[in-house]
Design a protein around this motif. Structure first.
Motif, PDB file in Angstrom:
ATOM      1  N   VAL A 165       0.497  -1.304  -0.052  1.00 41.19           N
ATOM      2  CA  VAL A 165       0.034   0.035   0.262  1.00 41.19           C
ATOM      3  C   VAL A 165       0.953   1.271   0.015  1.00 41.19           C
ATOM      4  CG1 VAL A 165      -1.292   1.281   1.258  1.00 41.19           C
ATOM      5  CG2 VAL A 165      -1.703  -1.220   0.974  1.00 41.19           C
ATOM      6  N   PHE A 166       0.746   1.725  -0.898  1.00 40.73           N
ATOM      7  CA  PHE A 166       1.452   2.978  -1.215  1.00 40.73           C
ATOM      8  C   PHE A 166       0.850   3.943  -0.224  1.00 40.73           C
ATOM      9  CE2 PHE A 166       2.280   1.039  -5.373  1.00 40.73           C
ATOM     10  CZ  PHE A 166       3.421   0.907  -5.175  1.00 40.73           C
ATOM     11  N   THR A 167      -0.407   4.317  -0.469  1.00 43.39           N
ATOM     12  CA  THR A 167      -0.914   5.439   0.497  1.00 43.39           C
ATOM     13  C   THR A 167      -2.518   5.719   1.096  1.00 43.39           C
ATOM     14  OG1 THR A 167      -0.616   6.565  -1.612  1.00 43.39           O
ATOM     15  CG2 THR A 167      -2.255   8.036  -0.380  1.00 43.39           C
ATOM     16  N   ALA A 168      -2.805   6.039   2.584  1.00 41.12           N
ATOM     17  CA  ALA A 168      -4.634   5.739   2.954  1.00 41.12           C
ATOM     18  C   ALA A 168      -4.222   7.125   3.744  1.00 41.12           C
ATOM     19  CB  ALA A 168      -3.437   4.993   4.089  1.00 41.12           C
ATOM     20  N   VAL A 169      -4.732   7.802   3.409  1.00 47.37           N
ATOM     21  CA  VAL A 169      -5.718   8.972   3.272  1.00 47.37           C
ATOM     22  C   VAL A 169      -6.932   8.759   3.885  1.00 47.37           C
ATOM     23  CG1 VAL A 169      -6.205  11.694   2.764  1.00 47.37           C
ATOM     24  CG2 VAL A 169      -3.952   9.891   1.739  1.00 47.37           C
TER      25      VAL A 169
END
Length: 94
Positions: free
Chosen positions: A7-11
């Motif tokens: 997972v590269f991004t979590a927002v």
């Protein structure tokens, strides 16, 4: 319905109720922040989805992929989750 790769991004969404993630598995996913329950999978791109974020009002999600596209997903939380995708190639800087 979990990611099966990095997972590269979590927002968090602006209201803190959802989380969007972008992954090496070529998808972006929407999660319920309180329960951790998956809510939706966005597109199967040709390459990794490297970034995802919510609009200021939390009603759209923008994704960017290594296949050179950006996509906007319009989200509706008042009924069964639905979305409309518009994808456009992204030109690289010269």
């Amino acid at each position: 319905m979990e990611h099966n790769s990095t997972v590269f991004t979590a927002v968090y969404s602006p209201d803190g109720k959802q989380i969007v993630t972008a992954s090496d598995d070529r998808t972006a996913r929407l999660w319920d922040a309180e329960s951790g329950r998956p809510m939706a999978i966005f597109g199967e791109n040709m390459w990794q989805v490297t970034d995802a974020n919510f609009s200021r009002n939390g009603r759209e999600i923008l994704t960017a992929s290594l296949d050179g596209t950006a996509a906007i997903y319009r989200i509706r939380f008042d009924e069964i989750l639905s979305w409309a995708k518009r994808s456009q190639p992204v030109e690289r800087g010269k």
